[in-house]
Design a protein around this motif. Structure first.
Motif, PDB file in Angstrom:
ATOM      1  N   LEU A   1     -13.816 -35.658 -14.887  1.00 53.06           N
ATOM      2  CA  LEU A   1     -15.178 -35.635 -14.334  1.00 53.06           C
ATOM      3  C   LEU A   1     -15.553 -34.250 -13.809  1.00 53.06           C
ATOM      4  O   LEU A   1     -16.687 -34.019 -13.388  1.00 53.06           O
ATOM      5  N   ARG A   2     -14.573 -33.364 -13.780  1.00 56.12           N
ATOM      6  CA  ARG A   2     -14.812 -32.008 -13.249  1.00 56.12           C
ATOM      7  C   ARG A   2     -14.247 -31.024 -14.264  1.00 56.12           C
ATOM      8  O   ARG A   2     -13.289 -30.318 -14.009  1.00 56.12           O
ATOM      9  N   ARG A   3     -14.858 -31.031 -15.442  1.00 63.67           N
ATOM     10  CA  ARG A   3     -14.312 -30.276 -16.564  1.00 63.67           C
ATOM     11  C   ARG A   3     -14.529 -28.775 -16.369  1.00 63.67           C
ATOM     12  O   ARG A   3     -15.618 -28.344 -15.978  1.00 63.67           O
TER      13      ARG A   3
ATOM     14  N   ILE B   1     -14.323 -29.220  -3.022  1.00 67.11           N
ATOM     15  CA  ILE B   1     -13.408 -28.571  -2.085  1.00 67.11           C
ATOM     16  C   ILE B   1     -11.995 -28.691  -2.643  1.00 67.11           C
ATOM     17  O   ILE B   1     -11.595 -29.735  -3.132  1.00 67.11           O
ATOM     18  N   HIS B   2     -11.256 -27.652  -2.621  1.00 65.00           N
ATOM     19  CA  HIS B   2      -9.830 -27.598  -2.962  1.00 65.00           C
ATOM     20  C   HIS B   2      -9.597 -27.915  -4.442  1.00 65.00           C
ATOM     21  O   HIS B   2     -10.066 -28.917  -4.955  1.00 65.00           O
ATOM     22  N   ILE B   3      -8.812 -27.079  -5.069  1.00 71.25           N
ATOM     23  CA  ILE B   3      -8.652 -27.155  -6.524  1.00 71.25           C
ATOM     24  C   ILE B   3      -7.590 -28.176  -6.940  1.00 71.25           C
ATOM     25  O   ILE B   3      -7.508 -28.554  -8.105  1.00 71.25           O
ATOM     26  N   ASP B   4      -6.829 -28.716  -5.959  1.00 73.25           N
ATOM     27  CA  ASP B   4      -5.637 -29.491  -6.339  1.00 73.25           C
ATOM     28  C   ASP B   4      -5.870 -30.975  -6.618  1.00 73.25           C
ATOM     29  O   ASP B   4      -4.916 -31.747  -6.711  1.00 73.25           O
ATOM     30  N   CYS B   5      -7.133 -31.375  -6.773  1.00 69.00           N
ATOM     31  CA  CYS B   5      -7.443 -32.693  -7.343  1.00 69.00           C
ATOM     32  C   CYS B   5      -8.273 -32.485  -8.613  1.00 69.00           C
ATOM     33  O   CYS B   5      -8.956 -33.400  -9.091  1.00 69.00           O
ATOM     34  N   THR B   6      -8.277 -31.278  -9.106  1.00 70.42           N
ATOM     35  CA  THR B   6      -9.222 -30.886 -10.156  1.00 70.42           C
ATOM     36  C   THR B   6      -8.541 -30.148 -11.303  1.00 70.42           C
ATOM     37  O   THR B   6      -8.768 -30.463 -12.477  1.00 70.42           O
TER      38      THR B   6
ATOM     39  N   HIS C   1       0.537 -32.836  -2.821  1.00 71.24           N
ATOM     40  CA  HIS C   1       0.419 -31.376  -2.871  1.00 71.24           C
ATOM     41  C   HIS C   1      -0.197 -30.867  -1.568  1.00 71.24           C
ATOM     42  O   HIS C   1       0.307 -29.911  -0.967  1.00 71.24           O
ATOM     43  N   CYS C   2      -1.251 -31.552  -1.097  1.00 74.95           N
ATOM     44  CA  CYS C   2      -1.910 -31.148   0.159  1.00 74.95           C
ATOM     45  C   CYS C   2      -0.946 -31.119   1.333  1.00 74.95           C
ATOM     46  O   CYS C   2      -1.025 -30.231   2.176  1.00 74.95           O
ATOM     47  N   CYS C   3      -0.048 -32.115   1.412  1.00 76.34           N
ATOM     48  CA  CYS C   3       0.771 -32.256   2.629  1.00 76.34           C
ATOM     49  C   CYS C   3       1.987 -31.340   2.620  1.00 76.34           C
ATOM     50  O   CYS C   3       2.847 -31.465   3.499  1.00 76.34           O
TER      51      CYS C   3
ATOM     52  N   TYR D   1     -11.431 -38.767   3.749  1.00 71.16           N
ATOM     53  CA  TYR D   1     -12.480 -37.849   3.289  1.00 71.16           C
ATOM     54  C   TYR D   1     -12.243 -37.328   1.882  1.00 71.16           C
ATOM     55  O   TYR D   1     -13.087 -36.651   1.315  1.00 71.16           O
ATOM     56  N   SER D   2     -11.078 -37.675   1.288  1.00 65.62           N
ATOM     57  CA  SER D   2     -10.793 -37.217  -0.074  1.00 65.62           C
ATOM     58  C   SER D   2     -11.189 -38.290  -1.094  1.00 65.62           C
ATOM     59  O   SER D   2     -11.385 -39.449  -0.745  1.00 65.62           O
ATOM     60  N   SER D   3     -11.253 -37.885  -2.368  1.00 70.46           N
ATOM     61  CA  SER D   3     -11.667 -38.806  -3.420  1.00 70.46           C
ATOM     62  C   SER D   3     -10.455 -39.532  -4.007  1.00 70.46           C
ATOM     63  O   SER D   3      -9.304 -39.228  -3.674  1.00 70.46           O
ATOM     64  N   VAL D   4     -10.731 -40.484  -4.921  1.00 68.87           N
ATOM     65  CA  VAL D   4      -9.643 -41.218  -5.592  1.00 68.87           C
ATOM     66  C   VAL D   4      -8.778 -40.289  -6.442  1.00 68.87           C
ATOM     67  O   VAL D   4      -7.678 -40.657  -6.851  1.00 68.87           O
TER      68      VAL D   4
ATOM     69  N   ALA E   1     -21.279 -32.081   4.627  1.00 70.39           N
ATOM     70  CA  ALA E   1     -21.525 -31.867   3.200  1.00 70.39           C
ATOM     71  C   ALA E   1     -20.460 -32.534   2.349  1.00 70.39           C
ATOM     72  O   ALA E   1     -20.702 -32.873   1.198  1.00 70.39           O
ATOM     73  N   LYS E   2     -19.261 -32.739   2.878  1.00 74.71           N
ATOM     74  CA  LYS E   2     -18.164 -33.281   2.071  1.00 74.71           C
ATOM     75  C   LYS E   2     -18.039 -34.798   2.172  1.00 74.71           C
ATOM     76  O   LYS E   2     -17.537 -35.436   1.261  1.00 74.71           O
ATOM     77  N   VAL E   3     -18.488 -35.384   3.279  1.00 75.33           N
ATOM     78  CA  VAL E   3     -18.299 -36.836   3.437  1.00 75.33           C
ATOM     79  C   VAL E   3     -19.351 -37.573   2.601  1.00 75.33           C
ATOM     80  O   VAL E   3     -20.547 -37.423   2.833  1.00 75.33           O
TER      81      VAL E   3
HETATM   82  O1  DAV Z   1     -11.124 -34.745  -4.750  1.00 75.35           O
HETATM   83  O2  DAV Z   1     -11.616 -35.164  -2.687  1.00 75.35           O
HETATM   84  C1  DAV Z   1      -9.634 -33.397  -1.868  1.00 75.35           C
HETATM   85  C2  DAV Z   1      -8.666 -32.295  -1.584  1.00 75.35           C
HETATM   86  C3  DAV Z   1      -8.001 -32.492  -0.276  1.00 75.35           C
HETATM   87  N1  DAV Z   1      -7.234 -31.324   0.092  1.00 75.35           N
HETATM   88  C4  DAV Z   1     -11.106 -34.442  -3.552  1.00 75.35           C
HETATM   89  C5  DAV Z   1     -10.395 -33.185  -3.126  1.00 75.35           C
END
Ligand code: DAV
Length: 388
Positions: free
Chosen positions: A282-284, A263-268, A369-371, A316-319, A56-58
């Motif tokens: 993009l994720r207001r 998934i995960h709030i730390d890119c948002t 932040h993730c690492c 698997y994460s976004s920009v 679902a995430k890829v």
């Molecule tokens: O925007 O792909 C990735 C978060 C990874 N811990 C994203 C969120």
């Protein structure tokens, strides 16, 4: 006989090993001065085999689709070089850094309820370990390939338990992760983006409400207030578990409807210092959920755009890892070195920006932040939202 010999002599507790120095587990928010942190490792890094939550995430166009197995030796060595350099930089700033003991993520795993052909990494302790005050909670996780990831951190947590009498080590209820924990609609090979957006906007996420599920990285800590993303990796039951576990906190469930892969709030939604949050444009955060921050004089700013159009290969994460910054104290922030726009924005906001090269490690689990996972930040539990 052999058994008996194990019990010869007095049993001594391993409390005075040379490793033991004053350890304090305490962290209430994302910005107070950082004194002790865990930084992940890329050893045995894997592309996980297909499983419901991961599919679902890829993204459809990702180069990871249809591939799984060990990552290359070179890519692991490069990621570890960057993680080691980041650790050295933090140590030069007087921050204590601990590292996990990676288990072999290439091993297949089986529980009574599921099997998977390989695992993930221990690059991203933030996803697994949730530090709130003097407590570190091992999150349930929601991907099968991450079920045993906590084992890589157990030696550290055992050490903290010996060294800090105030430390509370908690494991959230282990989930079963049968197929009933995932919505079959998401098992489809291809789901177009408009469909994904429509589903996530009405909270039709890949995880069901079969059992308690949360990843630690869905929680952002603001002292007395915990802001938790309801999405693919954390369900409403997971948020309810946190609410019941922390009866003195206020736990706020939030959503970001523009995100096709929440998934995960730390890119948002990323707090920088008291009164200031960066939100992914993009994720207001929806208006009705913004009111709480506005009436307490918190400013929510749109984060600067990422410097890259695409994530690095096999990631698997976004920009938006561009905004996955690590705040060292309310005036100092680590930003990935190539993310010049994010760095400029934080510089203009009056912060000292510390550039850290990490992009080649992104595929292993995320950004700065993730690492990392907090062990100790100075400060106490404060109420930053007195107007409720
Ligand atoms: O925007 O792909 C990735 C978060 C990874 N811990 C994203 C969120």
């Amino acid at each position: 006989m052999a058994l008996q010999s194990l019990h010869d002599g007095p049993v001594t507790m391993n409390t005075a090993t040379p490793m033991t120095r004053a350890i304090k587990v305490s962290s209430w928010n994302e910005w107070d001065p950082l004194r002790h942190v865990i930084v992940g490792k890329a050893d045995h890094g894997q592309i996980p085999a297909p499983e419901p939550a991961l599919n679902a995430k890829v993204p459809e166009e990702s180069d990871m689709r249809g591939r799984w197995g060990r990552r290359s030796k070179d890519s692991i060595a490069r990621a570890n070089e960057l993680l080691d350099e980041f650790s050295a930089l933090l140590r030069r700033r007087g921050i204590r850094v601990d590292r996990p003991d990676p288990i072999d993520h290439n091993l297949a795993i089986a529980t009574p309820d599921f099997t998977v052909a390989n695992q993930f990494t221990c690059m991203a302790p933030r996803d697994v370990l949730l530090t709130i005050g003097n407590e570190i909670i091992e999150a349930t996780m929601s991907y099968r390939c991450r079920w045993f990831e906590y084992l890589s951190y157990r030696p550290l947590l055992e050490h903290y338990f010996e060294a800090d009498r105030g430390f509370r080590h908690v494991a959230a209820p282990k989930p079963r992760l049968t197929d009933r924990s995932y919505r079959p609609d998401y098992f489809a090979d291809r789901i177009d983006e408009p469909t994904r957006l429509e589903w996530t906007a009405r909270k039709h996420f890949v995880t069901t409400e079969q059992e308690i599920l949360f990843d630690a990285a869905d929680v952002t800590r603001f002292g007395r207030d915990l802001v938790v993303q309801h999405g693919f990796t954390t369900n409403a039951k997971g948020i309810d578990w946190l609410r019941r576990h922390f009866p003195s906190h206020r736990v706020h469930a939030v959503n970001f409807p523009g995100d096709p892969y929440p998934i995960h709030i730390d890119c948002t939604f990323v707090p920088i210092r008291p009164g200031l949050i960066l939100n992914n444009p993009l994720r207001r955060l929806p208006d009705e959920q913004r009111a709480f921050f506005a009436r307490n004089d918190w400013l929510i700013l749109e984060a600067a755009p990422p410097a890259h159009n695409e994530p690095p290969p096999l990631c698997y994460s976004s920009v938006w890892l561009s905004m996955n910054v690590l705040v060292l104290d309310p005036k100092t922030v680590c930003v990935e070195a190539s993310e010049v726009r994010q760095a400029e924005q934080l510089d203009r906001l009056g912060l000292e920006v510390v550039p850290v090269e990490l992009r080649d490690a992104y595929p292993f689990g995320g950004g700065l932040h993730c690492c990392t996972a907090d062990v100790w930040r100075e400060g106490t539990c404060e109420d930053y939202f007195p107007r409720g």
